[in-house]
Scaffold this active site. Sequence first.
Site, PDB file in Angstrom:
ATOM      1  N   LEU A  38      16.112   9.138  -5.653  1.00 12.71           N
ATOM      2  CA  LEU A  38      14.896   9.513  -5.163  1.00 12.71           C
ATOM      3  C   LEU A  38      13.116   8.501  -5.412  1.00 12.71           C
ATOM      4  O   LEU A  38      13.353   7.683  -6.328  1.00 12.71           O
ATOM      5  CB  LEU A  38      14.627  10.976  -6.329  1.00 12.71           C
ATOM      6  N   GLY A  40      11.308   7.995  -2.831  1.00 10.15           N
ATOM      7  CA  GLY A  40      10.108   7.501  -2.344  1.00 10.15           C
ATOM      8  C   GLY A  40       9.239   6.373  -2.092  1.00 10.15           C
ATOM      9  O   GLY A  40       9.846   4.993  -3.718  1.00 10.15           O
ATOM     10  N   ILE A 184      -3.130  -3.820  -0.749  1.00  6.76           N
ATOM     11  CA  ILE A 184      -1.502  -4.197  -1.230  1.00  6.76           C
ATOM     12  C   ILE A 184      -2.218  -6.025  -1.710  1.00  6.76           C
ATOM     13  O   ILE A 184      -1.069  -6.489  -2.400  1.00  6.76           O
ATOM     14  CB  ILE A 184      -0.798  -4.494   0.059  1.00  6.76           C
ATOM     15  N   ALA A 321      -0.854   8.653  -3.546  1.00  4.54           N
ATOM     16  CA  ALA A 321       0.534   9.044  -3.845  1.00  4.54           C
ATOM     17  C   ALA A 321      -0.158  10.362  -4.209  1.00  4.54           C
ATOM     18  O   ALA A 321       0.392  11.089  -4.302  1.00  4.54           O
ATOM     19  CB  ALA A 321       1.120   8.567  -5.070  1.00  4.54           C
ATOM     20  N   HIS A 445     -19.142   5.968 -28.747  1.00  6.55           N
ATOM     21  CA  HIS A 445     -19.345   5.165 -28.399  1.00  6.55           C
ATOM     22  C   HIS A 445     -18.263   4.988 -29.521  1.00  6.55           C
ATOM     23  O   HIS A 445     -18.245   4.995 -30.510  1.00  6.55           O
ATOM     24  CB  HIS A 445     -21.338   5.678 -29.222  1.00  6.55           C
TER      25      HIS A 445
HETATM   26  P1  FAD Z   1       7.074   7.927   0.959  1.00  6.24           P
HETATM   27  O1  FAD Z   1       6.812   8.342  -0.538  1.00  6.24           O
HETATM   28  O2  FAD Z   1       6.976   7.167   1.557  1.00  6.24           O
HETATM   29  O3  FAD Z   1       8.406   9.129   0.636  1.00  6.24           O
HETATM   30  C1  FAD Z   1       8.496   9.683   1.892  1.00  6.24           C
HETATM   31  C2  FAD Z   1      10.525   9.003   1.869  1.00  6.24           C
HETATM   32  O4  FAD Z   1      11.161  10.244   2.239  1.00  6.24           O
HETATM   33  C3  FAD Z   1      11.287   8.201   1.174  1.00  6.24           C
HETATM   34  O5  FAD Z   1      11.829   7.914  -0.015  1.00  6.24           O
HETATM   35  C4  FAD Z   1      12.704   7.759   2.504  1.00  6.24           C
HETATM   36  O6  FAD Z   1      13.351   7.133   2.003  1.00  6.24           O
HETATM   37  C5  FAD Z   1      13.048   9.395   3.002  1.00  6.24           C
HETATM   38  N1  FAD Z   1      13.098   9.865   4.573  1.00  6.24           N
HETATM   39  C6  FAD Z   1      12.087   9.233   5.673  1.00  6.24           C
HETATM   40  N2  FAD Z   1      12.510  10.257   6.590  1.00  6.24           N
HETATM   41  C7  FAD Z   1      13.839  10.982   6.111  1.00  6.24           C
HETATM   42  C8  FAD Z   1      14.694  11.319   6.940  1.00  6.24           C
HETATM   43  N3  FAD Z   1      14.537  11.438   7.739  1.00  6.24           N
HETATM   44  N4  FAD Z   1      15.640  11.933   5.917  1.00  6.24           N
HETATM   45  C9  FAD Z   1      15.556  11.687   4.681  1.00  6.24           C
HETATM   46  N5  FAD Z   1      14.844  10.772   3.725  1.00  6.24           N
HETATM   47  C10 FAD Z   1      13.942  10.640   4.344  1.00  6.24           C
HETATM   48  N6  FAD Z   1      -0.482   5.106  -4.016  1.00  6.24           N
HETATM   49  C11 FAD Z   1      -1.237   5.403  -4.825  1.00  6.24           C
HETATM   50  O7  FAD Z   1      -2.239   6.340  -4.586  1.00  6.24           O
HETATM   51  N7  FAD Z   1      -1.314   4.044  -5.671  1.00  6.24           N
HETATM   52  C12 FAD Z   1      -0.882   3.299  -5.960  1.00  6.24           C
HETATM   53  O8  FAD Z   1      -1.101   2.810  -6.872  1.00  6.24           O
HETATM   54  C13 FAD Z   1      -0.118   3.190  -5.111  1.00  6.24           C
HETATM   55  N8  FAD Z   1       0.781   1.917  -4.555  1.00  6.24           N
HETATM   56  C14 FAD Z   1       0.854   1.551  -3.254  1.00  6.24           C
HETATM   57  C15 FAD Z   1       1.493  -0.129  -3.641  1.00  6.24           C
HETATM   58  C16 FAD Z   1       2.567  -0.665  -1.970  1.00  6.24           C
HETATM   59  C17 FAD Z   1       3.034  -1.884  -2.409  1.00  6.24           C
HETATM   60  C18 FAD Z   1       2.929   0.249  -2.001  1.00  6.24           C
HETATM   61  C19 FAD Z   1       3.400   0.018  -0.015  1.00  6.24           C
HETATM   62  C20 FAD Z   1       2.766   1.909  -1.537  1.00  6.24           C
HETATM   63  C21 FAD Z   1       1.226   1.746  -2.606  1.00  6.24           C
HETATM   64  N9  FAD Z   1       0.653   3.527  -3.073  1.00  6.24           N
HETATM   65  C22 FAD Z   1       0.303   3.913  -3.749  1.00  6.24           C
HETATM   66  C23 FAD Z   1       1.366   4.098  -1.598  1.00  6.24           C
HETATM   67  C24 FAD Z   1       1.700   5.111  -1.832  1.00  6.24           C
HETATM   68  O9  FAD Z   1       3.448   5.615  -2.211  1.00  6.24           O
HETATM   69  C25 FAD Z   1       2.287   6.272  -1.178  1.00  6.24           C
HETATM   70  O10 FAD Z   1       0.739   6.958  -0.324  1.00  6.24           O
HETATM   71  C26 FAD Z   1       2.926   8.222  -0.984  1.00  6.24           C
HETATM   72  O11 FAD Z   1       4.371   6.985  -1.658  1.00  6.24           O
HETATM   73  C27 FAD Z   1       2.941   8.762   0.000  1.00  6.24           C
HETATM   74  O12 FAD Z   1       4.191   9.630  -0.283  1.00  6.24           O
HETATM   75  P2  FAD Z   1       5.109  10.802   0.561  1.00  6.24           P
HETATM   76  O13 FAD Z   1       5.505  11.506  -0.285  1.00  6.24           O
HETATM   77  O14 FAD Z   1       4.312  10.818   1.490  1.00  6.24           O
HETATM   78  O15 FAD Z   1       6.036   9.694   1.013  1.00  6.24           O
HETATM   79  P1  NAI Z   2      -5.189  -1.744   4.161  1.00  6.81           P
HETATM   80  O1  NAI Z   2      -5.493  -0.753   5.146  1.00  6.81           O
HETATM   81  O2  NAI Z   2      -5.852  -1.334   2.588  1.00  6.81           O
HETATM   82  O3  NAI Z   2      -5.467  -2.987   3.972  1.00  6.81           O
HETATM   83  C1  NAI Z   2      -4.903  -3.684   5.577  1.00  6.81           C
HETATM   84  C2  NAI Z   2      -6.326  -4.874   5.562  1.00  6.81           C
HETATM   85  O4  NAI Z   2      -6.074  -5.972   6.496  1.00  6.81           O
HETATM   86  C3  NAI Z   2      -7.550  -3.988   6.248  1.00  6.81           C
HETATM   87  O5  NAI Z   2      -8.637  -4.976   5.885  1.00  6.81           O
HETATM   88  C4  NAI Z   2      -7.852  -4.591   7.442  1.00  6.81           C
HETATM   89  O6  NAI Z   2      -8.517  -4.853   8.066  1.00  6.81           O
HETATM   90  C5  NAI Z   2      -6.912  -5.927   7.798  1.00  6.81           C
HETATM   91  N1  NAI Z   2      -5.651  -6.247   8.831  1.00  6.81           N
HETATM   92  C6  NAI Z   2      -5.514  -5.471   9.897  1.00  6.81           C
HETATM   93  N2  NAI Z   2      -4.851  -6.462  10.644  1.00  6.81           N
HETATM   94  C7  NAI Z   2      -5.604  -7.158  10.322  1.00  6.81           C
HETATM   95  C8  NAI Z   2      -4.955  -8.548  10.979  1.00  6.81           C
HETATM   96  N3  NAI Z   2      -4.573  -8.879  12.753  1.00  6.81           N
HETATM   97  N4  NAI Z   2      -5.609  -9.720  10.597  1.00  6.81           N
HETATM   98  C9  NAI Z   2      -6.322 -10.027   9.430  1.00  6.81           C
HETATM   99  N5  NAI Z   2      -6.445  -8.547   9.005  1.00  6.81           N
HETATM  100  C10 NAI Z   2      -5.897  -7.356   9.632  1.00  6.81           C
HETATM  101  O7  NAI Z   2      -3.894  -1.218   3.817  1.00  6.81           O
HETATM  102  P2  NAI Z   2      -2.129  -2.251   2.917  1.00  6.81           P
HETATM  103  O8  NAI Z   2      -3.317  -3.203   2.019  1.00  6.81           O
HETATM  104  O9  NAI Z   2      -1.183  -2.436   3.978  1.00  6.81           O
HETATM  105  O10 NAI Z   2      -1.905  -0.702   2.204  1.00  6.81           O
HETATM  106  C11 NAI Z   2      -1.233  -0.503   2.858  1.00  6.81           C
HETATM  107  C12 NAI Z   2      -1.247   1.543   2.270  1.00  6.81           C
HETATM  108  O11 NAI Z   2      -1.355   1.544   0.855  1.00  6.81           O
HETATM  109  C13 NAI Z   2      -3.191   1.624   2.096  1.00  6.81           C
HETATM  110  O12 NAI Z   2      -3.076   2.645   2.740  1.00  6.81           O
HETATM  111  C14 NAI Z   2      -3.447   2.417   0.593  1.00  6.81           C
HETATM  112  O13 NAI Z   2      -3.686   3.188   0.647  1.00  6.81           O
HETATM  113  C15 NAI Z   2      -1.914   2.053  -0.151  1.00  6.81           C
HETATM  114  N6  NAI Z   2      -1.798   1.909  -1.108  1.00  6.81           N
HETATM  115  C16 NAI Z   2      -2.759   1.925  -2.295  1.00  6.81           C
HETATM  116  C17 NAI Z   2      -2.946   1.121  -3.444  1.00  6.81           C
HETATM  117  C18 NAI Z   2      -3.374   1.941  -4.718  1.00  6.81           C
HETATM  118  O14 NAI Z   2      -3.918   3.325  -4.139  1.00  6.81           O
HETATM  119  N7  NAI Z   2      -3.732   0.984  -5.590  1.00  6.81           N
HETATM  120  C19 NAI Z   2      -1.737  -0.021  -3.689  1.00  6.81           C
HETATM  121  C20 NAI Z   2      -1.605  -0.552  -2.497  1.00  6.81           C
HETATM  122  C21 NAI Z   2      -1.250   0.565  -1.087  1.00  6.81           C
END
Ligand code: FAD
Ligand code: NAI
Length: 466
Positions: A38, A40, A184, A321, A445
């Site tokens: 669980l 996601g 990312i 998230a 402070h």
């Molecule tokens: P998800 O977390 O993607 O969950 C969806 C779930 O649905 C999954 O478990 C999937 O298996 C399940 N599912 C899909 N289709 C089906 C189906 N048909 N039947 C049953 N299950 C299904 N956000 C932040 O706010 N802070 C961060 O620091 C951050 N870091 C990130 C780092 C990385 C590397 C990545 C990739 C993302 C990060 N994010 C971060 C983004 C964050 O993970 C997402 O915004 C968040 O998980 C979205 O939540 P959600 O519930 O919409 O979907």
């Molecule tokens: P992003 O949307 O943050 O960044 C993608 C970047 O790739 C942009 O700067 C865009 O201009 C560039 N890009 C797009 N096409 C390109 C190309 N062909 N060549 C070169 N550059 C290109 O997406 P990212 O970093 O993949 O993250 C995905 C999602 O995950 C984001 O929406 C983010 O909110 C979420 N996330 C959030 C985190 C956090 O809150 N700390 C940490 C990691 C992910």
Amino acid sequence: MASYDLVVIGTGPGGYVCAIRAAQLGMKVAVVEKNATLGGTCLNVGCMPSKALLHASEMFEEAARSFAKMGVSVSAPKLDLPAMMDFKQQGIDGNVKGVEFLMKKNKIDVLKGTGKIIGAGKVEVSGDGKSETVEARNIVIATGSDIARLKGIDIDEKRIVSSTGALSLEKVPSSLLIVGAGVIGLELGSVWHRLGAKVTVVEFLDRILPGMDGEVAKQFQRLLEKQGFTFKLGAKVTAVDASGKTLQAKIEPAAGGAAETIEADVVLVCIGRVPYTEGLGLKEAGVALDNRGRVEIDSHFSTNVKGIYAIGDVVAGPMLAHKAEDEGVACAEIIAGQAGHVNYDVIPGVVYTTPEVSSVGKTEEDLKQAGVAYTVGKFPFTANGRSKVNQTTDGFVKVLADAKTDRVLGVHIVGVEAGEMIHEACVLMEFGGSAEDLARTCHAHPTRSEAIKEAALAVGKRAIHM
Ligand code: FAD
Ligand code: NAI
């Protein structure tokens, strides 16, 4: 056939939080999850594992670079990458178990398998060669998002990786080429850079972190360059040749022109994420998508089909998230007949690097574009006492306030602990507070948060320590 008030498809932060809130409100609830665990993306391959590696790699770097100047003498730290990965896994397991516990505590049924909507009020759950159908008075789609791919570049999760592969590399690459200077790219780039990789980031736009305040992004880019990052802005990777021992990436200026080739051990593709709706049966169920493939919803999270709602990454808005969680709560409350609501003007964003970047509300670019007259108050950490004694003076706080009413419209921070500091601005903005309110609030402070108070004072041109 089992029957529920609510079936939530997906157990990411959107889905599991929605399920808990609905159970609290007295509904009989089930969640459907196709993944083995669980939580996601966030818990398994997103927020949590990335933050574990960011923390561990930061400690590694601190031990190597910062301890000696504080008079803490240790021998040069040695990297044990399998142990670091184990530390990461323990964090994932702990959080996943936490969600399992919360499902039990709230008497929420967990249906393992892929959920498919097979008509109004019916969800089919299939997996392991079995399938069952349950009845649902309401359905919430919380299926999240998947990685966006680059045409012609095949992700093998070993040498050409997405964030998922980059969270589990078996050794530190000597060179890492990152496509996309978004969240990312900069977070995972920081992890591997701290552990010894040479990092080059190729970004299509002429700036990093699109959407964040431009001045903050510029200063942050300079700080990353000082750490050793190389940026190639206004450029795109058009092909990666994986036939040799090292990868050969072809890079072209975004505006067109001569291509160059860069060698790398690993290429990380992180150019955004796309909504995940595969196998859900949305077309057959008549659920409309928007022009970007996201499930279309109204202001009450309702799709065009009565009784089917959607939240989180699979709908419009920032893919975060906490945004998904808040939508989960509001959606459950609306289904229960209450007035659930999400204030999209106050959703913080944090980049968990060193230093961190955090932001809430409007950027200067947003305000200029909207023609809103605003005042700016800025305060650098070089003038903050606590930052001085800790020798962590990089960065600044910027407060943007309405020129007429003084109401705070945006706060942007680059600096150590920026991700924790932003929340006082969120609370202030949630209550419609002014820069004057922030400036007159007593701050302990010596704290780094005093820089926020000083930036608020600076809106009225009366910062004390500058
Ligand atoms: P998800 O977390 O993607 O969950 C969806 C779930 O649905 C999954 O478990 C999937 O298996 C399940 N599912 C899909 N289709 C089906 C189906 N048909 N039947 C049953 N299950 C299904 N956000 C932040 O706010 N802070 C961060 O620091 C951050 N870091 C990130 C780092 C990385 C590397 C990545 C990739 C993302 C990060 N994010 C971060 C983004 C964050 O993970 C997402 O915004 C968040 O998980 C979205 O939540 P959600 O519930 O919409 O979907
Ligand atoms: P992003 O949307 O943050 O960044 C993608 C970047 O790739 C942009 O700067 C865009 O201009 C560039 N890009 C797009 N096409 C390109 C190309 N062909 N060549 C070169 N550059 C290109 O997406 P990212 O970093 O993949 O993250 C995905 C999602 O995950 C984001 O929406 C983010 O909110 C979420 N996330 C959030 C985190 C956090 O809150 N700390 C940490 C990691 C992910």
